[in-house]
Design an enzyme around this catalytic site. Structure first.
Site: not given
Length: 490
Positions: A158, A290, A471
């Site tokens: 994506n 997402c 992250e």
């Protein structure tokens, strides 16, 4: 379908192993989402190609890991410079390969790809370790961070270069070497980046890119005994399989997975800001992010007004060919994915839901040459239940559901009533309420009165089935290194 021969007029990609492009005898068709036609051949790599890449990464690790943070920082900054210098051609390739609009690629994704390298080039110069002095025992303790080794990186289709560089940059910044597998559906920008690595001063073997499918190349990578670390972005189902494959080796895992993200609009929300931002959070990149909003809960006092204005705004979003600079939505990634997303709309209607605009209601206008492209209008659904599949499952397309709610307590319970926990947005002018709701929502990222404003220093990731680990500057530093506690008796 895998191929053994190819049309010489098509773009043919090669794996990048040990600082060289290596041809593959097997290929996969890659489609232009805006036309539905094959335009590129991607290597259909298997265990042998992954093995060669892992050996190249292992061979490069001793020298690369011994370089100082300052030396590695210079290389990362040079990669960023070269991405910036090739921004236009990378953006065009990303748009054609993925179906996203050229404006999305030019203004957001390729600039962010270079910034990922700049960010970690800077952050590695500022990490500190811990120290503890135990005078009564005559001992000094301190911690040391060392690279893990060969990092296996698997990125999705994506946001191809954006998310691939978000993995490569911290991995090599910390002194690891990498074997990366981009999605076989969007491999071109990664292949183009490989052409820049030698010029940037990346030693052979530090970055290796193996193209191919998950069941072949991905499986070989995650189950390789000499790859102690896997960073994966993709579906929850694939992550569950990766976890099983990694378990015998006790690999370190970072899993950034799906979301079913709610937006909560209270009756004191500023609708002038809320509506255009929530339209954007629902439909940006064709809804193939997402972090996109797919469940919108609106307090009853403003529900009717919000619904009318939201639908009107959604209908104004232009669906067009990706190369059109005025298009706000391009094409979805594949025919199969388009049919899957459309299938959710059909399910909603079968369950008694009402489609207010988009698929099945309005018509798409695209040029004749794009009639077979994978286009879909922004689609708004109401009158579905919280237990319906459209409200429970990740659709990953330009579809959002809007439902009313009464109280704060009620909407928190309903927002949390899914297996995912990646992101949420809250709209209210009541500061106390914003803090209360944010604390109770089960999501790793919560935006209030905004969306997708990120500080890369802070943790990114989800809870529940939306992922494992985080992250960001500190979190990526810890994931891509091993910590040692050293005690010196003096």
């Amino acid at each position: 379908m895998p191929k053994t021969a190819h049309d010489k007029t098509q773009l043919v990609l090669e794996n990048y192993i040990g600082g060289k492009f290596v041809p593959c005898s097997r290929h996969i068709d890659s489609y232009d989402p805006s036309t539905g036609e094959v335009y590129c051949m991607v290597p259909d790599s298997e265990g042998a190609e992954v093995e060669a890449a892992v050996q190249a990464a292992k061979a490069a690790f001793p020298v690369w890991s011994s370089k100082s943070p300052q030396e590695r920082s210079k290389v990362l900054n040079k990669i960023a410079d070269l991405i910036d210098a090739h921004l236009e051609e990378l953006a065009q390739a990303e748009s054609k390969d993925q179906g996203k609009t050229i404006s999305q690629a030019e203004t957001l994704e390729i600039p962010r790809s270079s910034y990922n390298f700049r960010f970690f080039a800077s952050s590695i110069l500022h990490h500190v370790t811990e120290c503890s002095d135990m005078d009564h025992m005559g001992c000094l303790h301190y911690t040391l961070r060392t690279p893990v080794g060969v990092a296996g990186l698997i990125s999705p289709w994506n946001l191809p270069l954006y998310l691939l560089t978000w993995k490569i940059a911290p991995a090599i910044a910390m002194g690891n070497t990498v074997v990366a597998k981009p999605s076989e559906m969007t491999s071109v920008s990664a292949w183009m980046m490989c052409k820049l690595l030698d010029e940037a001063g990346v030693p052979p073997g530090v970055v290796n890119i193996v193209f191919g499918t998950g069941p072949k190349a991905g499986q070989a990578l995650v189950s390789h005994p000499d790859v102690p670390l896997i960073s994966f972005t993709g579906s929850t189902m694939t992550a569950q399989h990766i976890t099983k494959c990694s378990a015998p080796y006790c690999k370190k895992l970072s899993l950034e997975l799906g979301g079913k993200n709610p937006a909560i609009i209270f009756d004191d929300a500023n609708l002038e800001e809320c509506i255009p931002t929530t339209v954007r959070s629902s439909f940006s990149n064709q809804g193939e992010i997402c972090l996109c909003t797919s469940r919108i809960f609106v307090q009853k006092g403003v529900y009717s007004e919000f619904l009318q204005r939201f639908v009107e705004a959604a209908q104004k979003w232009k669906v067009g060919v990706p190369s059109d600079p005025t298009a706000q939505i391009g094409a979805l990634i594949s025919k199969e994915h388009l049919e899957k997303v459309q299938g959710y709309v059909k399910l909603a209607k079968a369950d008694g839901g009402k489609v207010l605009c988009g698929y099945g209601v309005d018509s798409i206008q695209v040029p004749d040459k794009n009639k077979n492209g994978y286009f879909m209008l922004p689609t708004v659904i109401t009158e579905v239940t919280d237990s319906s599949r459209c409200m429970q499952e990740e659709i990953f397309g330009p579809v959002t559901c809007i439902l009313p709610f009464d109280s704060e307590e009620e909407v928190i319970q309903r927002a949390n009533n899914v297996k995912y926990g990646l992101a949420a947005t809250v709209w209210s002018s009541n500061v106390g309420r914003v803090h209360r709701v944010a604390k109770k929502l089960q999501a790793g990222l919560i935006w209030t009165n905004c969306w997708l404003i990120r500080d890369l220093n802070l943790p990114f990731g989800g809870m529940k089935c939306s992922g494992v680990g985080r992250e960001g500057a500190k979190d990526s530093f810890e994931f891509f290194t091993e910590v040692k506690t050293i005690t010196i008796k003096h």
